[in-house]
Design an enzyme around this catalytic site. Structure first.
Site, mmCIF file in Angstrom:
data_model
loop_
_atom_site.group_PDB
_atom_site.id
_atom_site.type_symbol
_atom_site.label_atom_id
_atom_site.label_comp_id
_atom_site.label_asym_id
_atom_site.label_seq_id
_atom_site.Cartn_x
_atom_site.Cartn_y
_atom_site.Cartn_z
ATOM 1 N N ASP A 111 -6.712 -8.309 7.543
ATOM 2 C CA ASP A 111 -7.631 -8.055 8.644
ATOM 3 C C ASP A 111 -8.103 -6.619 8.703
ATOM 4 O O ASP A 111 -7.497 -5.708 8.141
ATOM 5 C CB ASP A 111 -6.948 -8.374 9.974
ATOM 6 C CG ASP A 111 -5.945 -7.281 10.359
ATOM 7 O OD1 ASP A 111 -5.008 -7.029 9.574
ATOM 8 O OD2 ASP A 111 -6.117 -6.654 11.420
ATOM 9 N N ASP B 166 0.862 -1.187 0.000
ATOM 10 C CA ASP B 166 0.000 0.000 0.000
ATOM 11 C C ASP B 166 0.897 1.235 0.000
ATOM 12 O O ASP B 166 1.374 1.647 -1.054
ATOM 13 C CB ASP B 166 -0.935 -0.065 1.213
ATOM 14 C CG ASP B 166 -1.916 1.092 1.249
ATOM 15 O OD1 ASP B 166 -2.094 1.765 0.218
ATOM 16 O OD2 ASP B 166 -2.521 1.333 2.312
#
Ligand code: IMP
Ligand code: MG
Length: 185
Positions: free
Chosen positions: A160, A104
């Site tokens: 998650d 990311d």
């Protein structure tokens, strides 16, 4: 649980097929590595991907583990990467393949790649299951990518939100009503 999880982005079947192809690409690159490779898995996000990938890689391998945390609690905003526990075999002179769930901002992989390089391996490559566009600086590169995705927060297949949903067999978008609860309480 279904309330927090939105649409399926990558199905279980698509994940399986892509990981099989990825494993073939990786095996090809390491075809002349008689001493085998050392996988360095970034936990906990890469857990499921690692397990699926390594069972499709026929070469000799050792596995090292590192934990890095970047999201404290119920947030989808990265707060910088912090190195946690490290359990690595000797990496000196080895061919290392770092495994992470997603690229990311690149902060996690910048930290892990720097840490691995300090141990003087022969080669360092990186594989990620998912890659979001545009945020990682040019010096943080990956050699193998499963899927390029849009800049949305995803869960499942190891990824998650607030510690949850890693066990979903597919990758799903986190529904917008679940996001950043810590910012509104
Ligand atoms: P980076 O340090 O910003 O590149 O983020 C990498 C780490 O942040 C990954 O290893 C994940 O643990 C986590 N992460 C980034 N994007 C997502 C996402 O969409 N869902 C879940 N975890 C994510
Ligand atoms: Mg992670």
């Amino acid at each position: 649980m279904p309330g927090d999880v939105g649409e399926v982005l990558i199905s279980e079947d698509a994940l399986k097929r892509r990981i099989t192809v990825l494993a073939r690409e990786i095996s090809h690159v390491y075809a002349d590595t008689p001493r085998g490779i050392t996988m360095v898995a970034v936990l906990a996000g890469s857990l499921i991907f690692l397990a699926d990938l390594i069972r499709r890689l026929p070469m000799k391998m050792r596995i090292g583990l590192m934990t890095v945390s970047s999201y404290a609690g119920a947030t989808t905003e990265s707060r910088g990467a912090v190195l946690g526990s490290v359990s690595l075999p000797d990496l000196r002179g080895r061919d290392v393949l770092i495994v992470d769930d997603i690229l990311d901002t690149g902060r996690t992989l910048a930290l892990v790649q720097t840490e691995v390089r300090r141990a003087k391996p022969r080669t360092v490559r990186t594989v990620v299951l998912l890659r979001k566009p545009g945020k990682a600086p040019p010096e943080v590169t990956v050699d193998f990518t499963g899927f390029d995705i849009d800049d949305v927060f995803v869960v499942g297949f190891g990824l998650d939100y607030d510690g949850l949903y890693r066990n979903l067999p597919h990758v799903a978008v986190l529904s917008s009503n679940a996001q950043d609860l810590d910012g509104v309480t």
